[in-house]
Structures are given as C-alpha cells and as structure tokens.
Design a protein around this motif. Structure first.
Motif, mmCIF file in Angstrom:
data_model
loop_
_atom_site.group_PDB
_atom_site.id
_atom_site.type_symbol
_atom_site.label_atom_id
_atom_site.label_comp_id
_atom_site.label_asym_id
_atom_site.label_seq_id
_atom_site.Cartn_x
_atom_site.Cartn_y
_atom_site.Cartn_z
ATOM 1 N N GLY A 105 0.779 -1.237 0.000
ATOM 2 C CA GLY A 105 0.000 0.000 0.000
ATOM 3 C C GLY A 105 0.804 1.276 0.000
ATOM 4 N N GLY A 106 2.120 1.190 -0.118
ATOM 5 C CA GLY A 106 2.947 2.396 -0.194
ATOM 6 C C GLY A 106 2.773 3.092 -1.534
ATOM 7 N N SER A 107 3.214 4.343 -1.602
ATOM 8 C CA SER A 107 3.066 5.141 -2.825
ATOM 9 C C SER A 107 4.420 5.515 -3.403
ATOM 10 C CB SER A 107 2.264 6.417 -2.544
ATOM 11 O OG SER A 107 0.926 6.124 -2.224
ATOM 12 N N PHE A 108 4.412 5.755 -4.714
ATOM 13 C CA PHE A 108 5.608 6.160 -5.467
ATOM 14 C C PHE A 108 5.320 7.439 -6.227
ATOM 15 C CE2 PHE A 108 7.417 6.342 -9.752
ATOM 16 C CZ PHE A 108 8.774 6.378 -9.481
ATOM 17 N N MET A 109 6.304 8.326 -6.259
ATOM 18 C CA MET A 109 6.215 9.533 -7.075
ATOM 19 C C MET A 109 7.524 9.690 -7.841
ATOM 20 S SD MET A 109 5.307 13.396 -5.869
ATOM 21 C CE MET A 109 5.565 14.841 -6.909
ATOM 22 N N HIS A 202 -1.697 6.612 -11.564
ATOM 23 C CA HIS A 202 -2.447 5.356 -11.644
ATOM 24 C C HIS A 202 -2.221 4.571 -10.363
ATOM 25 C CE1 HIS A 202 1.004 2.573 -13.182
ATOM 26 N NE2 HIS A 202 1.539 3.697 -12.781
ATOM 27 N N GLU A 203 -3.054 3.566 -10.154
ATOM 28 C CA GLU A 203 -2.845 2.614 -9.079
ATOM 29 C C GLU A 203 -2.189 1.379 -9.686
ATOM 30 O OE1 GLU A 203 -6.274 1.877 -6.713
ATOM 31 O OE2 GLU A 203 -6.647 4.008 -6.318
ATOM 32 N N PHE A 204 -1.185 0.875 -8.976
ATOM 33 C CA PHE A 204 -0.416 -0.238 -9.538
ATOM 34 C C PHE A 204 0.039 -1.190 -8.437
ATOM 35 C CE2 PHE A 204 3.748 -2.070 -10.663
ATOM 36 C CZ PHE A 204 3.373 -2.824 -11.774
ATOM 37 N N ASP A 205 -0.308 -2.434 -8.557
ATOM 38 C CA ASP A 205 0.209 -3.515 -7.713
ATOM 39 C C ASP A 205 0.027 -3.250 -6.213
ATOM 40 O OD1 ASP A 205 1.204 -6.058 -7.585
ATOM 41 O OD2 ASP A 205 3.311 -5.494 -7.789
ATOM 42 N N GLY A 206 -1.070 -2.592 -5.855
ATOM 43 C CA GLY A 206 -1.371 -2.362 -4.447
ATOM 44 C C GLY A 206 -1.117 -0.960 -3.956
#
Length: 240
Positions: A105-109, A202-206
C-alpha cells in the motif's frame, strides 16, 4: 439526570481534545541516487520538497543510499519519491524490498528523469508509467490540462506555457491516467505525436503512482504553478 449531564460533558470534552490532537506527520523518503546523467536541479528540488513538507504536515528523509531500501526501513514511509534519479540505482534485494513496499500500500512519485531509471526492471517501468526515449532542447511549450479535478492540476489553466526540457517516451503503460498532455506543435523535437502525456497517475500492484516529466531546470522549482503541481502529486500519493 444530573449524572447523565455530567457524563455527556465529559464525553464532549474528551472528543474535543481528541479532535484537537494534531495528526502525526506522514513520512516521505526522497531518493536522488544517480548512475547516469546528474541533474543540477536535484539540490533545489530537495529544498523545494522540504519547504512544502513544513507547510503541509509531512516530513522528509533525503538519501542517495540505496541500502535504505529494506523491508523494515521502508515500513516507516508512506511515500517514496524518485527525484531525478538515473540509471541502475537499486540491486536485486533492494528492488524486491521496494516491490513489497508498494504491494503493502505504499506510494511512489517520480519526477523528471525517474523515467530514465531502471530500464532492466520491467516492474518499475510499469510503476513509473513509461521510459525515457530522448529529449528536445530546453524551450517553452504549451501543456494541455486533461484532468481539472486532480490535486496536481486543478490550480492550472486549460493551457499552461512552461519552460523545461521535454521528454519523449517509450513503453508507455496504457493503464496510466493522463493529467497533462504536451502540445508538440508548440516546440521542436516532439516524437510522441498527439498523445504525449507529460504527467499522469495510476494505481499499480497495491499502491499509488504519480509521475511528472517536468523538473529539469532549477527555475522550475521556483515557479508557483510547478510547486503546486508537485504538492498535489504528493497529496495524492499520501491519500489526502
């Protein structure tokens, strides 16, 4: 009746105290390791994000040490930002740890040359949303706002003229949601045609992913529109 009234007052007081308690800051890891071209704007980029953090209740850790990419260490962060990274920046174990972070559930930017990073890691290519192909000379160009409600773009006009180094992309993930599209008729060197996304999410892989192709120049990080664009991307990734 009196006891009921007292109990109500106590509950109300506790509720008010609870709501007045400030939320602990979100934690953001800003990663700027490079093994290819190194952007001069990395330093001002870090300072800009740090200034935004102080105004918006999140705190940053800046590093170029890939050894921090372990499952245990990444657990403390809600967001990892790749700021003008280039080339191969993580080994196999570090890659696995980062994949776990996103799946949990972590995020990437990604900012600018985050797409010029990890070409041999297909999972990352899908996460960031595209890979760098080449770029034009630095120039002014017109950006068309595609999404007017996202926190990274709702402050912008329908047409935004901005000076930057414009990336052309390959291997564009078809699942991305385009926020801004680059008008190739307004500058020289475009290779993607009418569909030339320059910022997306986008949402990707959780987890969540946000990318902006802007941010090559030092001057970009002093531009109010761009700083708000960055902040909106961060807030989206922090699920606010």
């Amino acid at each position: 009746m009196k006891n009921i009234l007292i109990a109500f007052v106590v509950l109300l007081t506790l509720s008010c105290k609870s709501s007045d308690t400030p939320k602990s800051p979100d934690k953001v890891l800003v990663f700027t390791k490079t093994s290819g071209f190194r952007h001069e704007s990395i330093e001002i980029g870090v300072k800009t994000i740090e200034a935004l953090s102080k105004q918006n209740n999140f705190e940053i850790t800046h590093t170029e040490d890939a050894a921090l990419f372990t499952p245990e260490n990444l657990k403390q962060y809600q967001l990892v930002i790749f700021l003008n990274t280039t080339g191969d920046v993580l080994n196999a174990e570090e890659e696995k740890a980062f994949e776990t972070f996103i799946k949990n559930g972590g995020s990437f930017m990604g900012i600018h040359s985050a797409t010029d990073t990890e070409y041999d890691w297909a999972w990352y290519g899908k996460l960031v949303g595209a890979y760098f192909l080449n770029h034009s000379k630095q120039s002014s160009a017109t950006i068309t706002r595609i999404n007017s409600t996202h926190p990274s773009t709702k402050h912008l006009q329908e047409k935004w003229v901005h000076f930057d180094e414009w990336y052309n992309f390959k291997s564009i993930n078809q699942d991305i949601n385009v926020l801004l599209n680059l008008d190739e008729s307004t500058y020289e060197g475009g290779k993607n045609g009418a569909f030339h996304p320059i910022a997306w999410y986008h949402e990707f892989d959780g987890g969540r992913s946000f990318y902006t192709g802007l941010g090559h120049t030092n001057e970009s990080y002093a531009e109010p529109e761009f700083k708000q664009h960055l902040l909106g991307g961060i807030l989206y990734c922090l699920k606010r």
